[in-house]
Design a protein around this motif. Structure first.
Motif, PDB file in Angstrom:
ATOM      1  N   ASN A 134      35.003  57.558 -50.694  1.00  0.00           N
ATOM      2  CA  ASN A 134      33.415  58.398 -50.925  1.00  0.00           C
ATOM      3  C   ASN A 134      32.817  58.290 -52.097  1.00  0.00           C
ATOM      4  O   ASN A 134      32.083  59.317 -52.525  1.00  0.00           O
ATOM      5  CB  ASN A 134      33.209  59.764 -50.021  1.00  0.00           C
ATOM      6  CG  ASN A 134      33.299  59.571 -48.509  1.00  0.00           C
ATOM      7  OD1 ASN A 134      32.950  58.373 -48.125  1.00  0.00           O
ATOM      8  ND2 ASN A 134      33.774  60.582 -47.915  1.00  0.00           N
ATOM      9  N   LEU A 135      33.486  57.551 -53.024  1.00  0.00           N
ATOM     10  CA  LEU A 135      32.822  57.483 -54.272  1.00  0.00           C
ATOM     11  C   LEU A 135      31.515  56.290 -54.337  1.00  0.00           C
ATOM     12  O   LEU A 135      31.358  55.236 -53.677  1.00  0.00           O
ATOM     13  CB  LEU A 135      33.648  56.708 -55.311  1.00  0.00           C
ATOM     14  CG  LEU A 135      34.848  57.564 -55.425  1.00  0.00           C
ATOM     15  CD1 LEU A 135      35.708  57.081 -56.579  1.00  0.00           C
ATOM     16  CD2 LEU A 135      34.542  59.101 -55.636  1.00  0.00           C
ATOM     17  N   ASP A 136      30.338  56.792 -54.917  1.00  0.00           N
ATOM     18  CA  ASP A 136      29.068  56.162 -54.717  1.00  0.00           C
ATOM     19  C   ASP A 136      29.059  54.943 -55.859  1.00  0.00           C
ATOM     20  O   ASP A 136      28.743  55.445 -56.944  1.00  0.00           O
ATOM     21  CB  ASP A 136      27.915  56.943 -54.970  1.00  0.00           C
ATOM     22  CG  ASP A 136      26.656  56.289 -54.543  1.00  0.00           C
ATOM     23  OD1 ASP A 136      26.669  55.115 -54.469  1.00  0.00           O
ATOM     24  OD2 ASP A 136      25.704  56.970 -54.167  1.00  0.00           O
ATOM     25  N   THR A 137      29.521  54.126 -55.595  1.00  0.00           N
ATOM     26  CA  THR A 137      29.770  52.920 -56.658  1.00  0.00           C
ATOM     27  C   THR A 137      28.543  51.997 -56.909  1.00  0.00           C
ATOM     28  O   THR A 137      28.379  51.140 -57.710  1.00  0.00           O
ATOM     29  CB  THR A 137      31.106  52.240 -56.342  1.00  0.00           C
ATOM     30  OG1 THR A 137      30.826  51.477 -55.072  1.00  0.00           O
ATOM     31  CG2 THR A 137      32.110  52.894 -56.596  1.00  0.00           C
ATOM     32  N   ARG A 138      27.500  52.260 -55.971  1.00  0.00           N
ATOM     33  CA  ARG A 138      26.195  51.532 -56.162  1.00  0.00           C
ATOM     34  C   ARG A 138      25.556  51.291 -57.321  1.00  0.00           C
ATOM     35  O   ARG A 138      25.021  50.183 -57.998  1.00  0.00           O
ATOM     36  CB  ARG A 138      25.396  51.786 -54.918  1.00  0.00           C
ATOM     37  CG  ARG A 138      25.962  51.527 -53.761  1.00  0.00           C
ATOM     38  CD  ARG A 138      25.031  52.167 -52.525  1.00  0.00           C
ATOM     39  NE  ARG A 138      24.925  53.561 -52.468  1.00  0.00           N
ATOM     40  CZ  ARG A 138      24.020  54.408 -51.687  1.00  0.00           C
ATOM     41  NH1 ARG A 138      23.555  53.732 -50.610  1.00  0.00           N
ATOM     42  NH2 ARG A 138      24.014  55.796 -52.021  1.00  0.00           N
ATOM     43  N   ALA A 139      25.268  52.205 -58.301  1.00  0.00           N
ATOM     44  CA  ALA A 139      24.734  52.265 -59.435  1.00  0.00           C
ATOM     45  C   ALA A 139      25.299  51.294 -60.423  1.00  0.00           C
ATOM     46  O   ALA A 139      24.783  50.214 -60.959  1.00  0.00           O
ATOM     47  CB  ALA A 139      24.280  53.708 -59.996  1.00  0.00           C
ATOM     48  N   SER A 143      27.586  59.158 -62.256  1.00  0.00           N
ATOM     49  CA  SER A 143      28.126  60.233 -61.377  1.00  0.00           C
ATOM     50  C   SER A 143      28.632  59.805 -59.947  1.00  0.00           C
ATOM     51  O   SER A 143      27.825  59.053 -59.447  1.00  0.00           O
ATOM     52  CB  SER A 143      27.253  61.328 -61.199  1.00  0.00           C
ATOM     53  OG  SER A 143      27.419  62.316 -60.314  1.00  0.00           O
ATOM     54  N   LEU A 144      29.826  59.496 -59.822  1.00  0.00           N
ATOM     55  CA  LEU A 144      30.537  58.742 -58.990  1.00  0.00           C
ATOM     56  C   LEU A 144      30.540  59.811 -57.563  1.00  0.00           C
ATOM     57  O   LEU A 144      30.631  58.949 -56.390  1.00  0.00           O
ATOM     58  CB  LEU A 144      31.662  57.994 -59.194  1.00  0.00           C
ATOM     59  CG  LEU A 144      31.674  57.193 -60.246  1.00  0.00           C
ATOM     60  CD1 LEU A 144      33.097  56.388 -60.545  1.00  0.00           C
ATOM     61  CD2 LEU A 144      30.613  55.776 -60.096  1.00  0.00           C
ATOM     62  N   GLY A 145      30.634  61.045 -57.616  1.00  0.00           N
ATOM     63  CA  GLY A 145      30.657  61.799 -56.490  1.00  0.00           C
ATOM     64  C   GLY A 145      29.529  61.928 -55.726  1.00  0.00           C
ATOM     65  O   GLY A 145      28.497  62.154 -56.270  1.00  0.00           O
ATOM     66  N   MET A 146      29.744  61.254 -54.364  1.00  0.00           N
ATOM     67  CA  MET A 146      28.325  61.562 -53.811  1.00  0.00           C
ATOM     68  C   MET A 146      27.947  62.967 -53.341  1.00  0.00           C
ATOM     69  O   MET A 146      28.818  63.705 -53.340  1.00  0.00           O
ATOM     70  CB  MET A 146      28.544  60.545 -52.226  1.00  0.00           C
ATOM     71  CG  MET A 146      29.697  61.249 -51.242  1.00  0.00           C
ATOM     72  SD  MET A 146      29.888  60.450 -49.617  1.00  0.00           S
ATOM     73  CE  MET A 146      28.593  61.203 -48.772  1.00  0.00           C
ATOM     74  N   ILE A 147      27.037  63.255 -52.915  1.00  0.00           N
ATOM     75  CA  ILE A 147      26.451  64.832 -52.506  1.00  0.00           C
ATOM     76  C   ILE A 147      27.124  64.979 -51.207  1.00  0.00           C
ATOM     77  O   ILE A 147      27.116  64.177 -50.281  1.00  0.00           O
ATOM     78  CB  ILE A 147      25.183  64.892 -52.731  1.00  0.00           C
ATOM     79  CG1 ILE A 147      24.441  64.738 -54.119  1.00  0.00           C
ATOM     80  CG2 ILE A 147      24.600  66.095 -52.140  1.00  0.00           C
ATOM     81  CD1 ILE A 147      23.008  64.515 -54.180  1.00  0.00           C
ATOM     82  N   VAL A 148      27.660  65.970 -51.091  1.00  0.00           N
ATOM     83  CA  VAL A 148      28.415  66.355 -49.799  1.00  0.00           C
ATOM     84  C   VAL A 148      27.962  67.735 -49.204  1.00  0.00           C
ATOM     85  O   VAL A 148      27.598  68.524 -50.286  1.00  0.00           O
ATOM     86  CB  VAL A 148      29.892  66.462 -50.012  1.00  0.00           C
ATOM     87  CG1 VAL A 148      30.325  67.397 -51.191  1.00  0.00           C
ATOM     88  CG2 VAL A 148      30.580  66.718 -48.934  1.00  0.00           C
ATOM     89  N   GLY A 149      27.731  67.797 -48.029  1.00  0.00           N
ATOM     90  CA  GLY A 149      27.458  69.041 -47.580  1.00  0.00           C
ATOM     91  C   GLY A 149      28.020  69.221 -45.962  1.00  0.00           C
ATOM     92  O   GLY A 149      28.932  68.061 -45.551  1.00  0.00           O
TER      93      GLY A 149
END
Lengths: 319, 319, 319, 319
Positions: B282-287, B65-71
């Protein structure tokens, strides 16, 4: 620095809130098979094996965009509304940023997240204020966002998509409002269409109901007033199989008016609080039905907004 | 009936608007290879063949899941803000709807769509008020929504995802701000990581920049002040290849500050108005990087909100 | 035409709502002296005679703007927030409307109406979900707006304004948080300051609490954490006199923490559900206090937004 | 702490903005008689002497609420919309805060501030992007709020109110759309109605146009399509007198369609950028007209929201 302050206004007063919460016994149905701390319900079924199997269904590389287009004129459950405003911040009488004249459009959304094609997160539907896992509103449904079951907890839904074409099954162009998809109907339709329902599936129902919005003779009033959809026995059957999500091409997924007078959204309760199953609404399944596609790779990545209950979505089907 | 009226207030006055629009010659760069009426740019590259090839990259069934959590606390380009409010419409002192006591949570979103993990639609970035296909603001960027290039036109993005791990390439835990990914760097990194870039690809760059938000020593101020990212030669190289989309794990995808002083978001201009290429931020590509994954099936289904410029997203990678 | 449809989605389902409302006996305190259908409570006291008397208090023609300036950084009761966005609809690359080049700025407000200087309408504060006149949430507090007691029912508040300077009474620069204005304190302060309290008055209390926001040594955190204000006996005394409204220069008008542990906003309950008296918060009374003004013409015209509970205001005092 | 960060994202990039602003010579008309730093224009005329005189006009103590009721169905200049949502934060399955069971309703506003009864601040209307005092958009009209001329700068408007009843003057029940109030008409109507116009006045025009919204035969479409109102010579005459504000019972105050074809809102330009005069729209002046009131105390306290251009208002007239 002022913005920070807002978070701590009247902390002593806020702390009083919990003391008067009404105690409620956890109903028997509220025990989740995925444990007392589970946040994602049937999405636990999204195993690598099932994903691999679903990927194996792709034969043609054809992509279907299941999210209907949604705008200010999309019929919605009242008082839900939405608006989008496009603006060009600080660029009105200049050439934008930098010597390269970077200009840009931005947009503002004001409205409800439960409009148009949407996922109902597990915090959406309850039974007398009791939700999945027996959580009550006071436990998790804070005004500033869900503290449990928020859609940020869900990575997405990937799995075997199954389309059951109820219009084809009933032999009609469009299924009539008030038509309940019973367990027997669902079984018979699946058999007719040569597709088996399995644990972990994303099951979508096609009724061609969206023809009322964009067909030859649109009638949005009729679209919004009622709908065909999953009935109580149908919901129980799908829950028994252990599907991951149930979707439809209607605004509410389940039959309206309900089979029993005075009942409202009973299938929602069977799926969500009682079984942790996701609900998908207003999906445009007509292209899949037209192509006679009944099995496909289903991929949904909903925006992960912290504390959100629902989200406007656009699931992708690939066959 | 009143709501309808709003659409027609002062029609004669509104009709005057166009008469004073400033005429502009269409710049040479503004001719799209996909034609004068094209709405989706490089998404035209999403052919069944390429989709099939991308599906063929799946080996393990693992979902990212590449979408970082946003708030509300996600750093954003000013004055962008967002808030989510959860409420229980008309249920506060009753047991909800029907004899089955249907209760539910709903949610309201107020804010900007360009926050957190986002897609920049082709109507986002321009050069001195000229956008993709030579469209000017007056042509399409109406306050009530884009009349062309709106994200409702885009069915989604499905294709071959490629991850280039720039942190690994530079041999650092996290790439420093101001580091420009040049054409040479991108070529060398791809070669180091055994992956070839092709037309139609969705190319993602990993820098571990998000460690500044949720790592051992968070520094959101540093996160938002600058960033590593695609440089001008890198952007030109990717455009030459003809990729479909370029994404990164930073708020702006490209290097900030820019390589040349006084320049702002030049790579955005190369990609969007000049080449019809989508930008993902802002895609979380770390995993993916941690697992050493460099090729995968990329599936993005953004919500299709009529007239929207940007959208908060959660692309799914499957390998 | 589509917009109209939104109003009628699922009418049969919506109609079920009332059937499960919890029946509640009307408490004894819930009988209004202004009748069973009254919408404006103590604003009934706004008679021509009282208005004429209040006008007669004007001696100098000096105008005081009591509404503090409010913005995104104003401390607010969580999760209340607000934002204002300025835009130039459809004007970014043209000269506006008509041959006379009419250009204009517009603005969007997203947020809560209970921020900064505000009036609490009679639908705001309740006792265990019972409000003024014994109305319950289910009776009148619809998600789409209050159906009774909405601020559109109130024409405004005009009358004799009385300022009681509690900082002067206690002999301090700023009154400390937790200081309760008791009945005895209020009587003594009024006597010290040579002003009599009468039926129909708008009574304002000055504590200089706003010095914490814009004084020499600002401390917004302290501002928002607690406050001095009207205590229980003070509230009962003011209700007994039959004032029209009570205001203060604090975010909540009454003392926080409360005099009795575990109690929250008891004065709100005495004023609103039990006596139909309006509450005014975050009024900047310092200029009146500095000038030693204790009687004046008070004029409040709050925006009459249909169904609104609270409103951001700017009452005018004239002496 | 994260919220703070939002303010500083990409500061270096933001700083580039000013470098490309288009230089514009300050037009001759743009010199304010109240000085180069003036923020409030004709509100400078609000002297104690004039206020005292206005207070002296009160004879009966009768209060008129001039703000029409505004809601989601109020006709508005597109794409302006508004909605109000009432909610009970965190109270759905409990008895609220504290042992005294404090429950409360709150409300959210999403929408534009230029709807219904409104004040146009001096930052609203311009001539080819040049505003009062020669300010350009780039100078002061930031997306996050006006940095000059915002309505928070205006303490309110208090003065002598004058009503000119144009329906009575023309001898009609309701003035027709397209009827321009010329200088001669205004002079003659004032003379007929025995009222003199003076510097510093708040001049209101009655046409009974609001009968189209709530009269015996409502026609909101006609209401919004055009209107009678101040013409060019009328505006010049009022500006020459030096009035403080001009208001009307129509959505745009001035005649639509304009007297000259292809012209839009020319009176707005005469009043605001050229003379610093406030504009008030959608005021319900019918009760004043019915009572034959032509002079009165006018009191407007608009909410002082930082950076706001317009505001929904409810001015109070007292005679």
């Amino acid at each position: 620095m002022m913005l920070l302050v807002r978070q701590i206004v009247a902390p002593a007063v806020m702390a009083l809130a919990a003391t008067t919460a009404i105690a409620q016994d956890k109903p028997e149905w509220a025990t989740s098979k995925w444990g007392d701390d589970d946040q994602i319900g049937a999405a636990n079924l999204m195993t690598p094996e099932r994903v691999l199997d679903a990927v194996g269904l792709v034969t043609d590389g054809k992509v279907y965009s299941l999210g209907m287009i949604v705008g200010a004129d999309t019929p919605a459950f009242p008082p839900r509304t939405l608006s989008v405003t496009v603006l060009q911040p600080n660029q009105v009488s200049n050439s934008g940023l930098g010597s390269n004249k970077f200009t840009y459009n931005d947009d503002i959304f004001m409205g409800w997240l439960g409009i148009g094609p949407q996922i109902d997160g597990l915090g959406h539907a309850g039974i007398d204020h009791v939700y999945y896992r027996g959580l009550t509103d006071a436990d998790f449904a804070k005004a500033s966002g869900l503290t449990e079951l928020g859609l940020e907890k869900l990575p997405g839904l990937v799995g075997r998509g199954v389309l059951i074409d109820m219009a084809k099954f009933y032999g009609v162009d469009m299924v009539e409002e008030g038509t309940a998809y019973t367990a027997d109907d669902i079984k018979a339709a699946a058999e007719q269409q040569g597709v088996e329902l399995r644990e972990g599936d994303v099951v979508l129902f096609n009724s061609n109901w969206m023809d009322l919005l964009d067909g030859a003779d649109p009638d949005p009033l009729r679209f919004g007033s009622a709908e065909p959809g999953v009935g109580v026995s149908g919901a129980e059957y799908l829950a028994e199989i252990g599907v991951m999500a149930v979707g439809a091409d209607t605004w509410g997924m389940e039959v309206v008016p309900a089979e029993e007078e005075g009942v409202a959204f009973r299938a929602h309760q069977i799926f969500q609080p009682q079984n942790g199953i996701y609900i998908l609404e207003n999906l445009d399944t007509r292209a899949l039905a037209d192509d006679g596609v009944h099995e496909f790779l289903f991929v949904l990545g909903q925006a992960r907004i912290k504390g959100a209950v629902q989200m406007i979505i656009n699931p992708i089907a690939i066959r």
